[in-house]
Design a protein around this motif. Structure first.
Motif, PDB file in Angstrom:
ATOM      1  N   ASN A 177     -31.435  35.172  -7.937  1.00 41.40           N
ATOM      2  CA  ASN A 177     -32.019  36.454  -8.338  1.00 41.40           C
ATOM      3  C   ASN A 177     -31.699  37.481  -7.272  1.00 41.40           C
ATOM      4  O   ASN A 177     -31.171  37.147  -6.197  1.00 41.40           O
ATOM      5  CB  ASN A 177     -33.535  36.332  -8.554  1.00 41.40           C
ATOM      6  CG  ASN A 177     -34.275  36.049  -7.274  1.00 41.40           C
ATOM      7  OD1 ASN A 177     -34.317  36.884  -6.359  1.00 41.40           O
ATOM      8  ND2 ASN A 177     -34.867  34.861  -7.157  1.00 41.40           N
ATOM      9  N   HIS A 230     -35.326  33.793 -11.303  1.00 43.29           N
ATOM     10  CA  HIS A 230     -34.032  34.115 -11.916  1.00 43.29           C
ATOM     11  C   HIS A 230     -33.826  35.620 -12.027  1.00 43.29           C
ATOM     12  O   HIS A 230     -34.770  36.380 -12.240  1.00 43.29           O
ATOM     13  CB  HIS A 230     -33.944  33.479 -13.307  1.00 43.29           C
ATOM     14  CG  HIS A 230     -34.041  31.985 -13.260  1.00 43.29           C
ATOM     15  ND1 HIS A 230     -32.961  31.181 -12.981  1.00 43.29           N
ATOM     16  CD2 HIS A 230     -35.100  31.153 -13.415  1.00 43.29           C
ATOM     17  CE1 HIS A 230     -33.347  29.915 -12.978  1.00 43.29           C
ATOM     18  NE2 HIS A 230     -34.636  29.868 -13.235  1.00 43.29           N
ATOM     19  N   ALA A 231     -32.581  36.018 -11.947  1.00 45.55           N
ATOM     20  CA  ALA A 231     -32.214  37.434 -12.031  1.00 45.55           C
ATOM     21  C   ALA A 231     -32.595  38.006 -13.393  1.00 45.55           C
ATOM     22  O   ALA A 231     -32.493  37.325 -14.414  1.00 45.55           O
ATOM     23  CB  ALA A 231     -30.715  37.590 -11.804  1.00 45.55           C
TER      24      ALA A 231
END
Ligand SMILES: [Zn+2]
Length: 445
Positions: A183, A392-393
């Motif tokens: 991320n 997470h991105a």
């Protein structure tokens, strides 16, 4: 002879990533996660896997892929064609210590070297002592590793476990960059930004797409993850509002957040008490102020065994049930969701009793044990407080990353909807059983 890239997992699922890069002279496998089938998972609880038959049972129902020359022949069914060794030097590289990336490593042929970042090696060693992970013979990567005519560089990224890395694989045909899980919002995303710079212009970029799997609820703004300081603020506010006991559910492998949570709880005049397995992992990796239960609170045997393995010399703080009953406001308890009735051990006061959820078990409504857990919390008067932040991105950050890297071809994996990555770069949605050149074109069979 060109380089071949083949995917043995991670297509249209979140997790189970397995990326094979091979030449005539060498093979490199990036990650060997446990398979998470798109269909219902036949091995979900209450099914108990048969320890000695785990691999062959999974292969039989398609919950492990048929990878030639990679599996330990002793764990395969007699006469399995997968048992034949491959003459080429082979090595496996682990991006980070999460089950969907490391869960099948114990199935690998024992002579295949396993490489990972030193922090990942430390977490895996602690998980083995805690009994929450397999014993793995991992080699710490302190420099790029050559495997035949391939060379693998580990590049740290920001995720939610220490040691998380992407990889840059140098091949005779160009480079393949793999994000692992990453991320760009955690603590400024500095490592991920450096990863982007290091792999810019790569021939092929293989990226996770976890958050593209989900639409925001209708009318809602796009998901904006909390910063770590916002997570801690939510926790602190909940504790300040609670006159007595509070519950906190965090994921112990997120060691950095665990230390911050321990410190915030302590700053509120309380002690965070972990079940034996979680306390063991955290103490083993060197966290300060880790506390667990003494013998006065019954725990499942796995917790007692973990603390026993840690050894008597470990200066783990022990908390008695009597101490918690006497001063509930001096404690925060990490519950064991596999021991739900143990909630009844804790003193309740009828006031605001928060259950602060920060990426701990049960993870969310998609888990089989979620609904029952929520019913118990409601019955016992606990109030759900959300204090998570995705590892997470976001979709927007993934798009920006791909455009900044600007690879020859991008390969979205590790998500339910890889096609949702719409970028101005050639995109390959790979299929199982097909070998691709580094430019994304399928190779003749
Ligand atoms: Zn992960």
């Amino acid at each position: 002879m060109s380089v071949a890239v083949e995917f043995f997992g991670g297509l249209r699922v979140i997790g189970s990533s397995k990326i094979m890069i091979s030449t005539e002279r060498a093979r490199v496998l990036l990650d060997m996660g446990l398979d998470i089938p798109g269909e219902p998972d036949l091995f979900r609880p209450p099914v108990a896997e048969r320890t000695a038959y785990r691999l062959r049972d999974r292969l039989a129902v398609g919950a492990a892929p048929p990878m030639p020359g990679l599996y330990d022949p002793d764990q395969l069914a007699p006469g399995s064609p997968l048992a034949a060794p491959d003459r080429r030097p082979t090595a496996i590289f682990l991006s980070h210590a999460h089950l969907d990336h490391d869960g099948a490593l114990a199935f690998a042929r024992p002579e295949i070297p396993l490489h990972a970042h030193p922090d990942t090696v430390a977490i895996e060693a602690a998980a083995a002592v805690a009994g929450t992970g397999a014993e793995l013979d991992l080699t710490a990567m302190t420099a790029p590793v050559a495997v035949g005519d391939l060379r693998v560089e580990a590049l740290p990224v920001d995720h939610d476990v220490p040691g998380a890395c992407g990889f840059l694989v140098h091949t005779p045909d160009g480079t393949l960059a793999y994000t692992g899980d990453l991320n760009f919002h955690r603590d400024g995303g500095l490592r991920s930004a450096e990863f982007v710079r290091a792999v810019a212009g790569t021939t092929m970029l293989v990226t996770e797409t976890t958050t593209l799997s989900f639409d925001p609820p209708p009318g809602a703004a796009p998901y904006e993850p909390r910063s770590e300081s916002a997570v801690l603020q939510v926790v602190a506010q909940a504790l300040d509002a609670a006159p007595g006991i509070a519950l906190l559910s965090a994921y112990e492998r997120d060691v950095e957040r665990a230390q911050r949570l321990i410190d915030v709880v302590r700053g509120r005049g309380r002690t965070l008490v972990w079940p034996g397995q979680q306390a063991t992992l955290l103490h083993h990796v060197g966290l300060r102020g880790v506390a667990t239960w003494d013998a006065s609170r019954p725990q499942r045997p796995v917790h007692l065994e973990a603390v026993r393995r840690l050894g008597a010399a470990a200066d783990l703080r022990r908390v008695s049930l009597a101490a918690v009953e006497a001063t509930p406001s001096a404690f925060v308890v990490q519950p064991d969701v596999d021991d739900t009735p143990a909630l009844l051990d804790l003193p309740r006061d009828g006031g605001f009793q928060p259950f602060v959820h920060s990426q701990g078990e049960p993870l969310g409504p998609f888990m089989a044990n979620w609904a029952g857990w929520i019913e118990w919390l409601a019955q016992l008067g606990f109030t759900f407080v959300a204090a998570g932040s995705s590892g997470h991105a976001t979709g927007a950050a993934l798009h920006k990353m791909v455009m900044d890297v600007h690879p020859g071809v991008v390969v979205p994996i590790h998500g339910f909807r890889p096609e949702a990555l719409v970028v101005d770069v050639p995109t390959l949605l790979p299929e199982y059983g097909v070998r691709y050149a580094l430019d994304g074109t399928p190779l003749p069979v």
